[in-house]
Design a protein around this motif. Structure first.
Motif, short mmCIF file in Angstrom:
data_model
loop_
_atom_site.label_atom_id
_atom_site.label_comp_id
_atom_site.label_asym_id
_atom_site.label_seq_id
_atom_site.Cartn_x
_atom_site.Cartn_y
_atom_site.Cartn_z
N SER A 1 0.86 -1.19 0.00
CA SER A 1 0.00 0.00 0.00
C SER A 1 0.90 1.24 0.00
CB SER A 1 -0.90 -0.01 1.24
OG SER A 1 -0.11 0.18 2.41
N GLN A 2 0.29 2.41 0.06
CA GLN A 2 1.08 3.65 0.07
C GLN A 2 2.05 3.71 1.24
OE1 GLN A 2 -2.11 3.46 -0.83
NE2 GLN A 2 -2.70 5.09 -2.20
N THR A 3 1.71 3.06 2.36
CA THR A 3 2.60 3.07 3.52
C THR A 3 3.50 1.84 3.56
OG1 THR A 3 0.99 1.99 4.93
CG2 THR A 3 0.96 4.41 4.90
N GLY A 4 3.38 0.96 2.56
CA GLY A 4 4.21 -0.24 2.51
C GLY A 4 3.60 -1.46 3.15
N SER A 5 2.42 -1.33 3.74
CA SER A 5 1.74 -2.48 4.35
C SER A 5 1.13 -3.36 3.27
CB SER A 5 0.63 -1.99 5.29
OG SER A 5 1.15 -1.20 6.32
N PRO A 6 0.99 -4.66 3.52
CA PRO A 6 0.38 -5.54 2.53
C PRO A 6 -1.09 -5.19 2.27
CG PRO A 6 1.62 -6.81 4.12
CD PRO A 6 1.52 -5.41 4.66
N ARG A 7 -1.39 -4.93 1.03
CA ARG A 7 -2.75 -4.66 0.57
C ARG A 7 -3.20 -5.89 -0.22
NH1 ARG A 7 -4.06 0.30 -3.45
NH2 ARG A 7 -5.61 -0.84 -4.65
N ILE A 8 -4.23 -6.58 0.25
CA ILE A 8 -4.67 -7.84 -0.36
C ILE A 8 -5.24 -7.57 -1.75
CG2 ILE A 8 -6.18 -9.84 -0.10
CD1 ILE A 8 -4.11 -9.59 2.18
N THR A 9 -4.67 -8.26 -2.73
CA THR A 9 -5.14 -8.13 -4.11
C THR A 9 -6.58 -8.61 -4.22
OG1 THR A 9 -2.88 -8.49 -4.90
CG2 THR A 9 -4.67 -8.82 -6.50
N GLY A 10 -7.42 -7.82 -4.90
CA GLY A 10 -8.81 -8.19 -5.12
C GLY A 10 -9.74 -7.83 -3.97
N ALA A 11 -9.21 -7.15 -2.94
CA ALA A 11 -10.07 -6.76 -1.80
C ALA A 11 -11.17 -5.82 -2.27
CB ALA A 11 -9.24 -6.11 -0.71
N HIS A 12 -12.28 -5.84 -1.55
CA HIS A 12 -13.44 -5.00 -1.87
C HIS A 12 -13.10 -3.52 -1.66
CE1 HIS A 12 -17.64 -4.09 -2.39
NE2 HIS A 12 -17.72 -3.54 -1.20
N ALA A 13 -12.26 -3.22 -0.69
CA ALA A 13 -11.79 -1.87 -0.41
C ALA A 13 -10.57 -1.99 0.50
CB ALA A 13 -12.88 -1.03 0.26
N TYR A 14 -9.86 -0.90 0.68
CA TYR A 14 -8.76 -0.91 1.64
C TYR A 14 -8.67 0.45 2.32
CZ TYR A 14 -5.58 2.03 -1.01
OH TYR A 14 -5.00 3.11 -1.62
N VAL A 15 -8.11 0.41 3.54
CA VAL A 15 -7.90 1.62 4.33
C VAL A 15 -6.51 1.52 4.94
CG1 VAL A 15 -8.77 3.03 6.23
CG2 VAL A 15 -10.38 1.68 4.86
N ASP A 16 -5.63 2.42 4.58
CA ASP A 16 -4.28 2.48 5.13
C ASP A 16 -4.33 3.37 6.37
OD1 ASP A 16 -2.01 1.17 4.30
OD2 ASP A 16 -1.36 2.71 2.90
N CYS A 17 -3.78 2.89 7.49
CA CYS A 17 -3.94 3.59 8.77
C CYS A 17 -2.64 3.66 9.56
CB CYS A 17 -4.92 2.84 9.66
SG CYS A 17 -6.45 2.35 8.94
N GLU A 18 -2.63 4.60 10.48
CA GLU A 18 -1.58 4.70 11.49
C GLU A 18 -2.25 4.51 12.85
OE1 GLU A 18 2.26 7.41 12.28
OE2 GLU A 18 0.43 8.49 11.76
N ILE A 19 -1.73 3.60 13.65
CA ILE A 19 -2.30 3.31 14.96
C ILE A 19 -2.06 4.50 15.88
CG2 ILE A 19 -2.19 1.76 16.96
CD1 ILE A 19 -1.04 -0.36 14.88
N THR A 20 -3.13 4.98 16.54
CA THR A 20 -2.99 6.15 17.42
C THR A 20 -3.32 5.86 18.88
OG1 THR A 20 -5.24 6.90 16.95
CG2 THR A 20 -3.48 7.78 15.56
#
Length: 166
Positions: free
Chosen positions: A105-124
């Motif tokens: 993903s934009q932050t380098g985390s694994p983004r599952i191919t074919g997912a319905h949607a994705y949300v890249d986050c930082e834990i707060t």
């Protein structure tokens, strides 16, 4: 403090009547650079301003400490047909991502191919929630995919229109 006499099995049965989405939370472990992840059914929007999401993770999870250590994660909202990904990430396999196709993903985390949607986050924040930890994360990037979401309802996984045994 209130005490409860609620039977845990009955609690699960009643709460299982509420369909939930199936979300893969994933990151890259800092010490090994390998993907790590788990599945939650409690992912939700928390705030629009600032953009926050929340989810809950069992205290017994052995995968959450690995994802937490990354500080950031990608929440892939799984699509109908991705039941094998749900099962792999829910397993105790040492390499849960062995058969999972993903891209950074934009932050380098694994983004599952074919997912319905994705949300890249930082834990707060992390809060105590009984036998779970309630996690709050700031949304950094997000987008949608195609198809319909994978749903968990009364012990079964499937698309909105059709569910199969988990």
């Amino acid at each position: 403090m209130l005490t409860s006499t609620i039977d845990q099995a009955h609690y699960r049965t009643v709460m299982g009547h509420l369909p939930t989405g199936v979300v893969a939370l994933s990151g890259i472990t800092p010490d090994t650079d390998h993907p790590c992840g788990l599945v939650v059914g409690t992912f939700q929007s928390l705030s629009l301003d600032p953009p926050l999401v929340s989810f809950s993770v069992a205290h017994t999870s052995t995968s959450w400490p690995k994802v937490r250590a990354t500080g950031r994660l990608c929440a892939s909202i799984l699509a109908a047909g991705q039941e094998p990904i749900c099962r792999a990430l829910s397993s105790k396999q040492p390499d849960k991502f062995a058969d999972i196709d993903w891209t950074p993903s934009q932050t380098g985390s694994p983004r599952i191919t074919g997912a319905h949607a994705y949300v890249d986050c930082e834990i707060t924040h992390e809060l105590d929630g009984g036998d779970h930890t309630i996690v709050i994360a700031h949304v950094l990037h997000m987008d949608t995919g195609h198809g319909e979401p994978l749903v968990f309802h009364q012990g079964r996984l499937g698309g909105i229109r059709q569910l199969t045994a988990a």
